[in-house]
Scaffold this motif. Structure first.
Motif, PDB file in Angstrom:
ATOM      1  N   ILE A 190      24.300  81.581  10.841  1.00  0.00           N
ATOM      2  CA  ILE A 190      24.606  82.948  10.437  1.00  0.00           C
ATOM      3  C   ILE A 190      25.921  83.383  11.085  1.00  0.00           C
ATOM      4  CG2 ILE A 190      23.879  85.354  10.703  1.00  0.00           C
ATOM      5  CD1 ILE A 190      21.020  84.449  10.197  1.00  0.00           C
ATOM      6  N   GLY A 191      26.136  82.980  12.321  1.00  0.00           N
ATOM      7  CA  GLY A 191      27.369  83.330  13.014  1.00  0.00           C
ATOM      8  C   GLY A 191      28.621  82.782  12.349  1.00  0.00           C
ATOM      9  N   THR A 192      28.508  81.698  11.579  1.00  0.00           N
ATOM     10  CA  THR A 192      29.651  81.171  10.840  1.00  0.00           C
ATOM     11  C   THR A 192      30.111  82.193   9.802  1.00  0.00           C
ATOM     12  OG1 THR A 192      28.572  79.001  11.058  1.00  0.00           O
ATOM     13  CG2 THR A 192      30.523  79.123   9.664  1.00  0.00           C
ATOM     14  N   PHE A 193      29.166  82.801   9.111  1.00  0.00           N
ATOM     15  CA  PHE A 193      29.482  83.839   8.130  1.00  0.00           C
ATOM     16  C   PHE A 193      30.014  85.096   8.820  1.00  0.00           C
ATOM     17  CE2 PHE A 193      26.565  81.049   5.966  1.00  0.00           C
ATOM     18  CZ  PHE A 193      27.003  81.025   4.659  1.00  0.00           C
ATOM     19  N   GLN A 194      29.452  85.418   9.974  1.00  0.00           N
ATOM     20  CA  GLN A 194      29.905  86.611  10.685  1.00  0.00           C
ATOM     21  C   GLN A 194      31.374  86.490  11.083  1.00  0.00           C
ATOM     22  OE1 GLN A 194      26.368  86.581  13.511  1.00  0.00           O
ATOM     23  NE2 GLN A 194      26.582  88.782  13.155  1.00  0.00           N
ATOM     24  N   ARG A 195      31.769  85.307  11.476  1.00  0.00           N
ATOM     25  CA  ARG A 195      33.174  85.114  11.859  1.00  0.00           C
ATOM     26  C   ARG A 195      34.099  85.342  10.665  1.00  0.00           C
ATOM     27  NH1 ARG A 195      36.804  81.057  11.332  1.00  0.00           N
ATOM     28  NH2 ARG A 195      38.521  81.070  12.867  1.00  0.00           N
ATOM     29  N   LEU A 196      33.751  84.783   9.520  1.00  0.00           N
ATOM     30  CA  LEU A 196      34.594  84.958   8.347  1.00  0.00           C
ATOM     31  C   LEU A 196      34.668  86.414   7.917  1.00  0.00           C
ATOM     32  CD1 LEU A 196      33.485  81.838   6.259  1.00  0.00           C
ATOM     33  CD2 LEU A 196      35.511  82.072   7.708  1.00  0.00           C
ATOM     34  N   ALA A 197      33.544  87.120   8.026  1.00  0.00           N
ATOM     35  CA  ALA A 197      33.545  88.539   7.684  1.00  0.00           C
ATOM     36  C   ALA A 197      34.426  89.327   8.647  1.00  0.00           C
ATOM     37  CB  ALA A 197      32.119  89.080   7.709  1.00  0.00           C
ATOM     38  N   ALA A 198      34.325  89.021   9.943  1.00  0.00           N
ATOM     39  CA  ALA A 198      35.119  89.742  10.934  1.00  0.00           C
ATOM     40  C   ALA A 198      36.613  89.528  10.729  1.00  0.00           C
ATOM     41  CB  ALA A 198      34.719  89.299  12.336  1.00  0.00           C
ATOM     42  N   LEU A 199      36.989  88.336  10.257  1.00  0.00           N
ATOM     43  CA  LEU A 199      38.390  88.009  10.041  1.00  0.00           C
ATOM     44  C   LEU A 199      38.867  88.359   8.636  1.00  0.00           C
ATOM     45  CD1 LEU A 199      38.539  84.533  11.838  1.00  0.00           C
ATOM     46  CD2 LEU A 199      39.193  86.777  12.751  1.00  0.00           C
ATOM     47  N   GLY A 200      37.958  88.843   7.791  1.00  0.00           N
ATOM     48  CA  GLY A 200      38.319  89.227   6.435  1.00  0.00           C
ATOM     49  C   GLY A 200      38.695  88.062   5.547  1.00  0.00           C
ATOM     50  N   GLU A 201      38.106  86.898   5.771  1.00  0.00           N
ATOM     51  CA  GLU A 201      38.461  85.690   5.010  1.00  0.00           C
ATOM     52  C   GLU A 201      37.524  85.534   3.809  1.00  0.00           C
ATOM     53  OE1 GLU A 201      38.749  82.317   7.614  1.00  0.00           O
ATOM     54  OE2 GLU A 201      40.111  83.338   8.992  1.00  0.00           O
ATOM     55  N   ALA A 202      37.760  86.348   2.791  1.00  0.00           N
ATOM     56  CA  ALA A 202      36.861  86.377   1.637  1.00  0.00           C
ATOM     57  C   ALA A 202      36.856  85.063   0.875  1.00  0.00           C
ATOM     58  CB  ALA A 202      37.246  87.529   0.713  1.00  0.00           C
ATOM     59  N   ASP A 203      38.020  84.442   0.720  1.00  0.00           N
ATOM     60  CA  ASP A 203      38.061  83.181  -0.019  1.00  0.00           C
ATOM     61  C   ASP A 203      37.266  82.093   0.704  1.00  0.00           C
ATOM     62  OD1 ASP A 203      39.617  84.369  -1.934  1.00  0.00           O
ATOM     63  OD2 ASP A 203      41.504  83.511  -1.217  1.00  0.00           O
ATOM     64  N   ASN A 204      37.409  82.039   2.018  1.00  0.00           N
ATOM     65  CA  ASN A 204      36.649  81.053   2.791  1.00  0.00           C
ATOM     66  C   ASN A 204      35.154  81.375   2.768  1.00  0.00           C
ATOM     67  OD1 ASN A 204      38.993  79.698   3.390  1.00  0.00           O
ATOM     68  ND2 ASN A 204      39.259  80.647   5.391  1.00  0.00           N
ATOM     69  N   MET A 205      34.823  82.659   2.770  1.00  0.00           N
ATOM     70  CA  MET A 205      33.416  83.054   2.670  1.00  0.00           C
ATOM     71  C   MET A 205      32.825  82.554   1.356  1.00  0.00           C
ATOM     72  SD  MET A 205      30.927  84.920   4.180  1.00  0.00           S
ATOM     73  CE  MET A 205      31.554  86.346   5.086  1.00  0.00           C
ATOM     74  N   ALA A 206      33.549  82.747   0.269  1.00  0.00           N
ATOM     75  CA  ALA A 206      33.059  82.280  -1.032  1.00  0.00           C
ATOM     76  C   ALA A 206      32.900  80.765  -1.042  1.00  0.00           C
ATOM     77  CB  ALA A 206      34.014  82.727  -2.132  1.00  0.00           C
ATOM     78  N   ALA A 207      33.837  80.064  -0.398  1.00  0.00           N
ATOM     79  CA  ALA A 207      33.737  78.602  -0.339  1.00  0.00           C
ATOM     80  C   ALA A 207      32.532  78.169   0.482  1.00  0.00           C
ATOM     81  CB  ALA A 207      35.016  78.023   0.255  1.00  0.00           C
ATOM     82  N   LEU A 208      32.243  78.889   1.563  1.00  0.00           N
ATOM     83  CA  LEU A 208      31.095  78.536   2.401  1.00  0.00           C
ATOM     84  C   LEU A 208      29.787  78.805   1.666  1.00  0.00           C
ATOM     85  CD1 LEU A 208      30.118  77.520   5.133  1.00  0.00           C
ATOM     86  CD2 LEU A 208      30.179  79.888   5.973  1.00  0.00           C
ATOM     87  N   VAL A 209      29.709  79.906   0.953  1.00  0.00           N
ATOM     88  CA  VAL A 209      28.521  80.185   0.139  1.00  0.00           C
ATOM     89  C   VAL A 209      28.308  79.070  -0.870  1.00  0.00           C
ATOM     90  CG1 VAL A 209      27.564  81.715  -1.632  1.00  0.00           C
ATOM     91  CG2 VAL A 209      28.576  82.687   0.444  1.00  0.00           C
ATOM     92  N   GLY A 210      29.381  78.652  -1.529  1.00  0.00           N
ATOM     93  CA  GLY A 210      29.264  77.572  -2.495  1.00  0.00           C
ATOM     94  C   GLY A 210      28.823  76.265  -1.866  1.00  0.00           C
ATOM     95  N   TYR A 211      29.339  75.971  -0.685  1.00  0.00           N
ATOM     96  CA  TYR A 211      28.949  74.755   0.042  1.00  0.00           C
ATOM     97  C   TYR A 211      27.450  74.781   0.345  1.00  0.00           C
ATOM     98  CZ  TYR A 211      28.732  71.479   4.020  1.00  0.00           C
ATOM     99  OH  TYR A 211      28.401  70.457   4.878  1.00  0.00           O
TER     100      TYR A 211
END
Length: 462
Positions: A190-211
């Motif tokens: 869960i903390g992996t997603f929290q980091r991306l949200a905190a940094l505003g990395e929406a594209d990487n968040m979408a890629a992680l969800v897809g993974y």
């Protein structure tokens, strides 16, 4: 839980390389003074095609971390944030471990080999990046006991003693050192997603969800849900089952932080864990948990809260209503999982939600009144064989028992793993390098797992 036999073909699958530029940092292992093999999980190795390694090859890969063929070219120390005791901490990440390899098991599931105690990384902060041998021994015992009781857990794959003297505040020091390898169905927290949200990395968040959706499939929730909502529905169902499995196992994890929550629903990272000596919702495992935040009876609440933090992170991609709807399913999944697993451990047939819930209440009352711990209770009452002339006995008698043919059920007492026994197992190792009690306990726990058989799983498990 004893895994079914699998094929023994090594199939590398370093899929995380698609995310490697932002999910982790390339690192190297520590150069240990020695590498002495202490534990090798041969059944787990057989599942991923590594059972044929010689001990020398095993040490090269899991003590010196020579890359496995066609796998990750170098280890990755994963980046993440997290809530620690519900206080947000952005200064986290793999500080004494890394992702070493990815490969497929016999069913085609993606499996990760990750380390603990493999040396310092960019995320070590003030830590030495090491693991004590006692800590590794404790994790072997915890994962073997949890697996035998049907908990979806990481498995301890390897322990190698490394010849360094470590100083720790919670162990007599100096103490011996080790490097450990875990086998898990993923290391995405869960903390992996929290980091991306905190940094505003929406594209990487979408890629992680897809993974995650591609590699950890499960129940998607409502038809037409977005990828983010689909993932949260899956994680909520898995986490609810994990929370229920702790209750039925009588287990207290101790540190249910969001960086210790794997979106596959696998329990992992065993530090101050304990098993209940008696049924006590207020029992805590960690001496530093002064408020009882992660007490036995509050674990489901804590895990649900953690799912909420994943939902907050996923707001980067999705509006709130479908995420809230997914979170609101936690309670129903949790209650269903508790009753499903309670009947399984008692070796009885389910009679439906209402009757099963009543039986659980009677069981808790009986344990509270008698002071009997969960391990003894489930063993003595399995299949209704206690023949008690009380409300619990009548409730059990109304159900057909599951046929128990394993010799374990005729033992004089059940296996358990209270802290006193753990210390007793460690003492001969510390005093005379005698591993016989440890090896006997691992064998005994595996035998108990064979007797229990596979637990009933929620359909949404990855």
């Amino acid at each position: 839980m004893q895994p079914a036999p699998q094929d023994a073909i090594y199939r590398p699958a370093p899929r995380i390389l698609d995310l490697a530029s932002w999910i982790g940092d390339p690192v190297g292992p520590a150069d240990f003074p020695e590498t002495k093999l202490r534990f090798r999980n041969q059944p787990a190795a057989a599942e991923v095609g590594l059972a044929g390694l010689s001990d020398a090859e095993w040490i090269r890969h899991f003590g010196r971390f020579e890359s496995l063929p066609e796998n990750l070219p170098h280890p990755l120390a994963l980046r993440y944030h997290g809530h620690q005791f519900q206080v947000y901490n952005p200064d986290l990440g793999d500080g004494r471990g890394f992702l070493f390899a990815q490969l497929l098991d016999g069913t085609g599931r993606l499996m990760d080999l990750g380390t603990k105690g493999s040396g310092q990384t960019p995320w070590s902060r003030q830590g030495d990046g090491r693991l004590t041998l006692k800590g590794a021994m404790r994790e072997v015992l915890a994962t073997e006991m949890l697996g035998a009781l049907g908990v979806n857990t990481s498995r301890t794959f390897s322990v190698i003693e490394t010849g360094e003297a470590l100083w720790r505040g919670d162990e007599p020091s100096p103490t011996r050192s080790a490097v450990m390898v875990r086998l898990s169905h993923g290391h995405i927290r869960i903390g992996t997603f929290q980091r991306l949200a905190a940094l505003g990395e929406a594209d990487n968040m979408a890629a992680l969800v897809g993974y995650c959706l591609a590699n950890f499939p499960g129940n998607d929730g409502p038809e037409g849900a977005s990828p983010a909502a689909r993932l949260l529905n899956q994680v909520v169902e898995r986490m609810a089952d994990m929370a229920a499995s702790y209750v039925v196992a009588g287990f207290v994890h101790g540190v249910l932080n969001t960086d210790n929550m794997n979106v596959t629903g696998e329990s992992f990272d065993y530090g101050p864990w304990r098993w209940l000596p008696r049924w006590d919702p207020a029992f805590t495992a960690a001496y530093f948990d002064s408020s009882g935040l992660y007490a036995f009876g509050r674990q489901a609440q804590a895990i649900h809260w953690n799912c909420g933090q994943l939902a907050v992170a996923l707001r980067t991609l999705e509006e709130a209503p479908p995420l809230i709807a997914a979170l609101n399913r936690f309670e129903e999944h949790y209650r269903a999982a508790v009753t499903r697993r309670w009947c399984w451990r008692l070796g009885i047939q389910s009679l439906g939600a209402e009757e099963d819930t009543a039986l659980i209440g009677l069981s808790e009352e009986a344990m509270t009144a008698s002071g009997e711990g969960p391990d003894a209770f489930f063993f003595h009452h399995r299949g209704g064989r206690a023949n008690a002339a009380d409300a619990l006995g009548e409730a059990l008698a109304a159900r057909g028992p599951v046929a128990d043919t394993h010799a374990y059920w005729h033992d004089a007492a059940p296996q358990s793993l209270l802290i006193e026994e753990v210390e007793a197992i460690w003492a001969p190792i510390a005093d005379g390098d005698d591993w016989s009690q440890f090896e006997a306990k691992v064998a005994a726990l595996r035998r108990m797992g064979e007797a229990h058989g596979e637990p009933p799983q929620a359909a949404g498990h990855a």
